[in-house]
Scaffold this motif. Structure first.
Motif, PDB file in Angstrom:
ATOM      1  N   MET A 267     -62.483  38.810  41.298  1.00  0.00           N
ATOM      2  CA  MET A 267     -63.360  38.907  42.458  1.00  0.00           C
ATOM      3  C   MET A 267     -62.787  39.889  43.470  1.00  0.00           C
ATOM      4  N   PRO A 268     -63.632  40.611  44.207  1.00  0.00           N
ATOM      5  CA  PRO A 268     -63.123  41.528  45.228  1.00  0.00           C
ATOM      6  C   PRO A 268     -62.320  40.787  46.301  1.00  0.00           C
ATOM      7  N   VAL A 269     -61.187  41.368  46.679  1.00  0.00           N
ATOM      8  CA  VAL A 269     -60.339  40.792  47.729  1.00  0.00           C
ATOM      9  C   VAL A 269     -59.982  41.886  48.723  1.00  0.00           C
ATOM     10  N   LEU A 270     -60.265  41.624  49.989  1.00  0.00           N
ATOM     11  CA  LEU A 270     -59.925  42.526  51.091  1.00  0.00           C
ATOM     12  C   LEU A 270     -58.759  41.912  51.857  1.00  0.00           C
ATOM     13  N   MET A 271     -57.650  42.646  51.958  1.00  0.00           N
ATOM     14  CA  MET A 271     -56.467  42.120  52.629  1.00  0.00           C
ATOM     15  C   MET A 271     -56.469  42.479  54.118  1.00  0.00           C
ATOM     16  N   LEU A 272     -55.961  41.552  54.932  1.00  0.00           N
ATOM     17  CA  LEU A 272     -55.702  41.801  56.345  1.00  0.00           C
ATOM     18  C   LEU A 272     -54.198  41.955  56.503  1.00  0.00           C
TER      19      LEU A 272
ATOM     20  N   ARG B 165     -49.182  46.480  52.543  1.00  0.00           N
ATOM     21  CA  ARG B 165     -50.394  47.127  52.043  1.00  0.00           C
ATOM     22  C   ARG B 165     -50.215  47.572  50.601  1.00  0.00           C
ATOM     23  N   ILE B 166     -49.107  48.252  50.334  1.00  0.00           N
ATOM     24  CA  ILE B 166     -48.877  48.780  48.991  1.00  0.00           C
ATOM     25  C   ILE B 166     -48.678  47.648  47.993  1.00  0.00           C
ATOM     26  N   VAL B 167     -47.898  46.639  48.364  1.00  0.00           N
ATOM     27  CA  VAL B 167     -47.693  45.500  47.467  1.00  0.00           C
ATOM     28  C   VAL B 167     -49.020  44.796  47.189  1.00  0.00           C
ATOM     29  N   GLY B 168     -49.828  44.627  48.228  1.00  0.00           N
ATOM     30  CA  GLY B 168     -51.135  43.997  48.046  1.00  0.00           C
ATOM     31  C   GLY B 168     -52.014  44.768  47.081  1.00  0.00           C
ATOM     32  N   LEU B 169     -52.047  46.092  47.232  1.00  0.00           N
ATOM     33  CA  LEU B 169     -52.836  46.921  46.324  1.00  0.00           C
ATOM     34  C   LEU B 169     -52.294  46.845  44.899  1.00  0.00           C
ATOM     35  N   GLU B 170     -50.962  46.833  44.768  1.00  0.00           N
ATOM     36  CA  GLU B 170     -50.361  46.742  43.440  1.00  0.00           C
ATOM     37  C   GLU B 170     -50.665  45.405  42.772  1.00  0.00           C
ATOM     38  N   LEU B 171     -50.832  44.361  43.580  1.00  0.00           N
ATOM     39  CA  LEU B 171     -51.162  43.048  43.032  1.00  0.00           C
ATOM     40  C   LEU B 171     -52.646  42.896  42.724  1.00  0.00           C
ATOM     41  N   GLY B 172     -53.453  43.887  43.145  1.00  0.00           N
ATOM     42  CA  GLY B 172     -54.864  43.847  42.790  1.00  0.00           C
ATOM     43  C   GLY B 172     -55.836  43.712  43.931  1.00  0.00           C
ATOM     44  N   ALA B 173     -55.377  43.887  45.178  1.00  0.00           N
ATOM     45  CA  ALA B 173     -56.323  43.898  46.306  1.00  0.00           C
ATOM     46  C   ALA B 173     -57.240  45.111  46.179  1.00  0.00           C
ATOM     47  N   ASP B 174     -58.478  44.965  46.600  1.00  0.00           N
ATOM     48  CA  ASP B 174     -59.427  46.062  46.509  1.00  0.00           C
ATOM     49  C   ASP B 174     -59.301  47.034  47.661  1.00  0.00           C
ATOM     50  N   ASP B 175     -58.920  46.536  48.826  1.00  0.00           N
ATOM     51  CA  ASP B 175     -58.764  47.388  50.001  1.00  0.00           C
ATOM     52  C   ASP B 175     -58.055  46.566  51.058  1.00  0.00           C
ATOM     53  N   TYR B 176     -57.780  47.166  52.196  1.00  0.00           N
ATOM     54  CA  TYR B 176     -57.137  46.439  53.284  1.00  0.00           C
ATOM     55  C   TYR B 176     -57.689  46.909  54.622  1.00  0.00           C
ATOM     56  N   VAL B 177     -57.557  46.041  55.617  1.00  0.00           N
ATOM     57  CA  VAL B 177     -57.870  46.374  57.008  1.00  0.00           C
ATOM     58  C   VAL B 177     -56.656  45.992  57.834  1.00  0.00           C
ATOM     59  N   ALA B 178     -56.225  46.883  58.720  1.00  0.00           N
ATOM     60  CA  ALA B 178     -55.070  46.607  59.569  1.00  0.00           C
ATOM     61  C   ALA B 178     -55.489  45.770  60.771  1.00  0.00           C
ATOM     62  N   LYS B 179     -54.734  44.703  61.045  1.00  0.00           N
ATOM     63  CA  LYS B 179     -54.961  43.881  62.236  1.00  0.00           C
ATOM     64  C   LYS B 179     -54.151  44.448  63.405  1.00  0.00           C
ATOM     65  N   PRO B 180     -54.654  44.354  64.633  1.00  0.00           N
ATOM     66  CA  PRO B 180     -55.949  43.755  64.991  1.00  0.00           C
ATOM     67  C   PRO B 180     -57.113  44.683  64.636  1.00  0.00           C
ATOM     68  N   CYS B 181     -58.203  44.076  64.189  1.00  0.00           N
ATOM     69  CA  CYS B 181     -59.400  44.847  63.884  1.00  0.00           C
ATOM     70  C   CYS B 181     -60.601  44.162  64.517  1.00  0.00           C
TER      71      CYS B 181
END
Length: 230
Positions: free
Chosen positions: A73-78, A87-103
């Motif tokens: 399933m798509p996963v967007l990381m905060l 961010r890089i570790v999250g993408l390597e684990l399979g995150a689809d994208d990320y948004v930097a907090k605060p957003c």
């Protein structure tokens, strides 16, 4: 109505995001720790999960690892602003994208829509065709979101599938990072954005090699990436 799962221990922030997303037409459910978030994500009810990195009991990266062990399933990381490691570790684990907090809720909603639009449009654009997309040993069925290499199923995240489809449709030609971001991620590429590089690195490990032993995915200097057409 797309169902969104928000996994974050910041109850006030989650409440604000939930209210905004519901006003924008989404159905939203929340979880405030990684363990309950992973269980809920794996229920099969949701179109996408939004997952914070820093959480009690089980952090976001471990939660993502648990989700990816059983679901694509798509996963967007905060992530924390400026924290490239997460961010890089999250993408390597399979995150689809990320948004930097605060957003802002508007920014989060736009990023969710970009991921869902590309995932859903890929299937609808090809809904009238049963012809697979084939390049060498790679075969893709966009309408089914399914791909194989030499007859063996490929376990791809939503974003990996999107990017591979763009490359397959342009096989034998370099595709720029900006084009991959726009067509594969559904958004313009930001300055210093390493998203595409990390996703393509993951794809290299999942795909096989061509006859001469090279990876079928090649970096073309100053031009982007190319799927080799045997």
């Amino acid at each position: 109505m797309s169902k969104v799962l928000l996994i974050d221990d910041d109850i006030e922030l989650v409440g604000m995001f939930q209210e905004y997303l519901e006003q924008e037409g989404f159905s939203v459910r929340t979880a405030n720790d990684g363990e309950s978030g992973a269980r809920e994500a794996l229920s099969g009810q949701y179109a996408i999960a939004v997952l914070d990195v820093m959480m009690p009991r089980m952090n976001g990266l471990e939660t993502l690892r648990r989700i990816r062990a059983a679901s694509q399933m798509p996963v967007l990381m905060l992530t924390a602003r400026g924290d490239d490691t997460d961010r890089i570790v999250g993408l390597e684990l399979g995150a689809d994208d990320y948004v930097a907090k605060p957003c802002t809720p508007r920014e989060l909603t736009a990023r969710i829509r970009a991921i869902l639009r590309r995932t859903q449009n890929s299937a609808s654009d090809n809904s009238g065709s049963v012809q697979p997309l084939s390049v060498g040993q790679l075969t893709m069925w966009p309408e089914q979101r399914r791909a194989t290499w030499a007859g063996n199923a490929l376990e791809l995240t939503s974003t990996e599938f999107n990017l591979l489809e763009v490359l397959a449709r342009n096989a034998g030609k370099p595709v720029s990072k900006s084009t991959l971001s726009e067509q594969g991620l559904g958004r313009p590429m930001a300055r210093f954005d390493r998203n595409i590089d990390v996703h393509l690195s993951s794809l290299r490990h999942k795909l096989g090699t061509i006859a001469d032993g090279r990876s079928c995915l090649q970096t073309v200097y100053r031009m982007g990436y190319q799927l080799i057409k045997e």
